[in-house]
Write a protein that holds these residues in place. Structure first.
Motif, short mmCIF file in Angstrom:
data_model
loop_
_atom_site.label_atom_id
_atom_site.label_comp_id
_atom_site.label_asym_id
_atom_site.label_seq_id
_atom_site.Cartn_x
_atom_site.Cartn_y
_atom_site.Cartn_z
N ARG A 267 0.83 -1.20 0.00
CA ARG A 267 0.00 0.00 0.00
C ARG A 267 0.87 1.26 0.00
O ARG A 267 0.51 2.27 -0.62
N ASP A 270 1.84 1.66 -3.52
CA ASP A 270 0.74 2.23 -4.30
C ASP A 270 0.71 3.75 -4.16
O ASP A 270 0.52 4.48 -5.14
N ARG A 271 0.86 4.23 -2.93
CA ARG A 271 0.83 5.68 -2.70
C ARG A 271 1.99 6.38 -3.40
O ARG A 271 1.83 7.46 -3.97
N LEU A 286 1.20 5.08 6.22
CA LEU A 286 -0.21 4.75 6.30
C LEU A 286 -0.72 5.09 7.69
O LEU A 286 0.00 4.90 8.68
N GLU A 290 -5.52 2.13 8.81
CA GLU A 290 -5.34 1.39 7.56
C GLU A 290 -4.42 0.19 7.77
O GLU A 290 -4.65 -0.89 7.22
N VAL A 294 -5.37 -3.76 7.13
CA VAL A 294 -4.55 -4.71 6.38
C VAL A 294 -4.28 -5.95 7.22
O VAL A 294 -4.32 -7.08 6.73
N ASP A 303 -6.21 -11.19 1.90
CA ASP A 303 -5.05 -10.76 1.14
C ASP A 303 -4.29 -11.94 0.57
O ASP A 303 -3.81 -11.90 -0.57
#
Length: 316
Positions: A267, A270-271, A286, A290, A294, A303
């Motif tokens: 994640r 991704d950011r 994060l 969040e 996860v 996941d």
């Protein structure tokens, strides 16, 4: 299986206190790591906390304010302590709780403690101020400081009996460590530059015109900084895809731990991919809620199942 002895291992009061100390260190200092290991049963959680506390000590020496020669002396002293842990000569009443806990954990599980020697070697690279010309060069460093941690963790997790391809589990654990470390390098590019460190390969920097450094909140003039970041993101994603092949080999809670830790870093990736220049403005992170989400997904297996489907599609 990861146990070195049959049945439960007795934990004396001094050892329990040593593990408790390591868990406090882990909970207080491990921003992302702690979310994953909370999902483990007590014995594995304690062993992972002992590994983290020892690794944190090594990292803190490398990142501290001592002169290089003093750092080298401290690291070699820590290596000598590791040798005592390896041969089991640390007594339960020793005054070093990290050494006590890790010695006990090494009796509980088949932990390849040589990986901590590799970690020390990697931190010594930092102390020497080494730079890396190619990805192959950087991989050597990443394997020392992160791949080794993956292999050490696998010693605690173990693999499920009869797991297909389990002989490659250390390789996948190592590769997952590389994926996490490359994500760290991208996230910390400006902070590292401020400390005089540049980890990204000079070949990659030159390719995207970024060889002048990352000391400001804007990219180097005339560079394709976004292109550089996206190039490294793709490399990290390839490493994640390969490393995730480890997950089906682990039991449910160990797999959840790995999926949670890796999921947090994915994640982050991704950011960074969505806003490459964010790494120049500050540390990308994060929020706690969040990370907790996860971790819950990891424990539920969501996941792991998603990752397995993605890996199958990539193989096809």
């Amino acid at each position: 299986m990861s146990r070195t002895v049959e049945g439960p291992v007795y934990v004396s009061a001094p050892v329990q206190a040593a593990y408790s100390y390591c868990e406090v260190v882990t909970g207080g200092q491990a921003r992302n790591f702690a979310y994953g290991i909370r999902l483990l049963p007590a014995d594995k959680r304690q062993a992972m906390s002992a590994l983290y506390a020892f690794s944190r000590r090594v990292d803190d020496i490398g990142d501290g304010a001592l002169a290089p020669e003093a750092k080298r002396e401290r690291l070699e002293s820590t290596r000598e302590l590791l040798a005592r842990i390896r041969n089991g000569s640390v007594a339960e009443d020793d005054t070093d709780p990290v050494a006590v806990a890790l010695t006990h954990a090494a009796r509980r599980f088949t932990i390849p403690l040589g990986g901590l020697d590799e970690l020390i070697d990697g931190v010594l690279m930092d102390v020497r101020g080494e730079a890396y010309e190619t990805w192959d060069d950087l991989k050597v460093y990443c394997r020392c400081v992160a791949g080794a941690i993956g292999r050490l963790s696998l010693g605690v997790f173990g693999t499920q009996p009869g797991a297909q391809g389990a002989e490659r589990a250390p390789e996948y654990a190592d590769t997952l460590g590389l994926a996490l470390q490359l994500t760290n390098i991208l996230r910390d590019v400006r902070e590292d530059a401020g400390n005089g460190r540049v980890y990204l390969p000079s070949d990659d920097l030159a390719k995207f015109g970024c060889s002048t450094g990352f000391h400001s909140a804007t990219p180097p003039e005339g560079s394709d900084f976004a292109g550089l970041v996206q190039f490294e993101v793709r490399r990290a994603r390839t490493l994640f895809a390969e490393g995730y092949r480890l997950l089906p080999m682990l039991d449910r809670r160990s797999g959840a731990c790995v999926a949670a830790m890796a999921g947090i870093y994915r994640r982050l990736l991704d950011r960074i991919e969505r806003d490459p220049e964010s790494v120049l403005r500050g540390r990308v992170s994060l929020p706690g809620r969040e990370k907790a989400y996860v971790a819950v997904r990891g424990l539920s297996g969501l996941d792991a199942r998603t990752i397995s489907r993605q890996t199958v599609r990539r193989r096809a």
